[in-house]
Design an enzyme around this catalytic site. Structure first.
Site, short mmCIF file in Angstrom:
data_model
loop_
_atom_site.label_atom_id
_atom_site.label_comp_id
_atom_site.label_asym_id
_atom_site.label_seq_id
_atom_site.Cartn_x
_atom_site.Cartn_y
_atom_site.Cartn_z
N ASP A 1 20.51 2.86 -30.18
CA ASP A 1 19.71 3.00 -31.40
C ASP A 1 19.36 4.46 -31.58
O ASP A 1 19.19 5.19 -30.60
CB ASP A 1 18.43 2.16 -31.29
CG ASP A 1 18.68 0.67 -31.35
OD1 ASP A 1 19.67 0.25 -31.98
OD2 ASP A 1 17.88 -0.08 -30.77
N ASP B 1 22.47 -2.40 -37.16
CA ASP B 1 21.24 -3.13 -37.49
C ASP B 1 20.97 -3.10 -38.99
O ASP B 1 20.56 -4.10 -39.58
CB ASP B 1 20.04 -2.53 -36.75
CG ASP B 1 20.15 -2.62 -35.25
OD1 ASP B 1 20.82 -3.54 -34.74
OD2 ASP B 1 19.56 -1.75 -34.57
#
Length: 178
Positions: A127, A141
């Protein structure tokens, strides 16, 4: 007027094109941020509202379920299987886009879970997009979120997900009366 088979193929092609683009962009950005940003200070994009910061996430959104990485691997695999199964039966281009975003995002995060450390289908997802007071996410995402939002909108509009657009669905389960 194109025949039904041509329309189905076009929607399937659209789904696969959107999925491939979402997957490629996600994979490319993850490779770039790991190579250029991991272990370094954050990069400000919009002050402290939006920064780039590499973070390895073994769990789900907001760091939940870090000890159950294999479960998320299985869920992502199931999403991929379901989307592939429905890919030839989608009734509209918007549904193809929604499922393409879901597929591309699921494949992006599944790739991390399969191939990144510690490996064995328990890898941590990379991330790097940190939104202040919200979460740190990646483009997979965002693709999943966008695909879900579009699917929700289409559902609220009662847009049929499967079938043949333009063909009579009379008598089909869930068919609407005119």
């Amino acid at each position: 007027m194109p025949d039904v088979t041509t329309s189905v193929r076009r929607r399937a092609f659209l789904l696969w094109a959107v999925a491939a683009l979402a997957y490629a962009v996600d994979l490319g950005t993850k490779l770039a941020v790991v190579a250029k940003l991991e272990g370094r200070t954050t990069v400000s994009v919009l002050g402290d509202w939006l920064v780039l910061r590499v973070q390895r996430n073994p769990g789900a959104a907001f760091g939940m379920g870090a000890a159950t990485t294999i479960v998320f691997t299985l869920v992502a695999t199931a999403v991929v299987v379901v989307v592939i199964r429905y890919s030839r039966r989608l009734a509209s281009a918007p549904w193809a886009v929604a499922f393409g975003l879901l597929l591309g995002g699921a494949l992006g995060n599944l790739t991390d879970r399969v191939f990144r450390a510690p490996g064995d289908f328990q890898g941590a997802v990379v991330d790097f997009i940190a939104v202040r007071d919200f979460s740190v996410m990646n483009l997979a995402d965002w693709a999943i979120t966008g695909g879900c939002a579009l699917a929700l909108l289409l559902s609220f509009r009662s847009s049929p997900m499967t079938g043949t657009a333009g063909a009579s669905d009379a008598g089909a389960p869930g068919a609407r009366e005119a």
